[in-house]
Write an enzyme that holds these catalytic residues in place. Structure first.
Site, PDB file in Angstrom:
ATOM      1  N   THR A  34      20.322  40.750  61.594  1.00 15.94           N
ATOM      2  CA  THR A  34      19.840  41.483  60.431  1.00 15.94           C
ATOM      3  C   THR A  34      20.095  42.960  60.642  1.00 15.94           C
ATOM      4  O   THR A  34      20.082  43.448  61.777  1.00 15.94           O
ATOM      5  CB  THR A  34      18.347  41.197  60.117  1.00 15.94           C
ATOM      6  OG1 THR A  34      18.056  41.677  58.804  1.00 15.94           O
ATOM      7  CG2 THR A  34      17.413  41.844  61.130  1.00 15.94           C
ATOM      8  N   CYS A  40      10.837  48.093  57.759  1.00 15.02           N
ATOM      9  CA  CYS A  40      10.771  46.632  57.801  1.00 15.02           C
ATOM     10  C   CYS A  40      10.674  46.159  59.250  1.00 15.02           C
ATOM     11  O   CYS A  40      11.011  46.889  60.180  1.00 15.02           O
ATOM     12  CB  CYS A  40      12.018  46.020  57.180  1.00 15.02           C
ATOM     13  SG  CYS A  40      12.237  46.343  55.425  1.00 15.02           S
ATOM     14  N   HIS A  57      13.217  38.915  58.229  1.00 18.43           N
ATOM     15  CA  HIS A  57      13.290  40.348  57.924  1.00 18.43           C
ATOM     16  C   HIS A  57      12.271  40.588  56.817  1.00 18.43           C
ATOM     17  O   HIS A  57      12.508  40.254  55.668  1.00 18.43           O
ATOM     18  CB  HIS A  57      14.700  40.719  57.462  1.00 18.43           C
ATOM     19  CG  HIS A  57      14.911  42.174  57.208  1.00 18.43           C
ATOM     20  ND1 HIS A  57      16.064  42.815  57.582  1.00 18.43           N
ATOM     21  CD2 HIS A  57      14.154  43.122  56.612  1.00 18.43           C
ATOM     22  CE1 HIS A  57      16.005  44.090  57.227  1.00 18.43           C
ATOM     23  NE2 HIS A  57      14.836  44.289  56.621  1.00 18.43           N
TER      24      HIS A  57
END
Length: 172
Positions: A34, A40, A57
């Site tokens: 990711t 995040c 994620h």
């Protein structure tokens, strides 16, 4: 005699996890990756016996701020996405007792100070710690906070997690 550059290296197929997304793999020829983990969080789980790997994620700590968005995409939130991460791994044969959990992200890409009014990265990490603690799960390694965005990769064959930051790449 020395091997040529790249000899013996295993080429991995990349399974890309988007923002507010979840992916699993049991294929040792794959790695799960990711990008752009700012505030995040990237959460990886890995069972070394069954070689089940998963990555989430997530964007926000608590789905109660917008239940309709949580219903539309539960992977956006700690409280709805993390349980789905574990349940999906269990369906593939993973065992909670063997699970290795690693976390990255939770940064403040705007640099802190007055620009960190909402403290999303910090709140994401706090919510994650509370949820995992309530469920008897420990985080084995983390690289969180600061202001740098991260790219996170889980090697399904080995369970190794690598992070790429502006200053280079390192194992988590």
């Amino acid at each position: 005699m020395t091997a040529p550059d790249g000899a013996g290296a295993v080429a991995h197929r990349k399974v890309v996890v988007g923002i507010a997304d979840l992916k699993f793999s049991t294929d040792p020829a794959e790695s799960i990756i990711t990008y752009a983990l700012g505030s995040c969080l990237g959460v990886t789980i890995y069972d070394p016996t069954t070689r089940v790997g998963g990555m989430l994620h997530l964007m926000m700590p608590d789905s109660t701020i917008d239940p309709s968005k949580a219903a539309e995409n539960p992977y956006k939130f700690v409280d709805t996405g993390v349980p789905l991460l574990f349940k999906g791994a269990y369906k593939l044969g993973a065992d909670k007792a063997r699970m290795i959990v690693k976390v990255a992200g939770g940064a403040n890409p705007l640099g802190g100070g007055d620009n960190d009014y909402f403290q999303i990265g910090r709140r994401n990490m706090t919510a994650l710690r509370k949820l995992l603690f309530r469920n008897g799960v420990l985080i084995k390694a983390e690289d969180t906070g600061g202001s740098d965005s991260r790219t996170m990769t889980l090697d399904v064959a080995t369970g190794a997690v690598m992070l790429r930051l502006p200053d280079g790449e390192h194992a988590l």
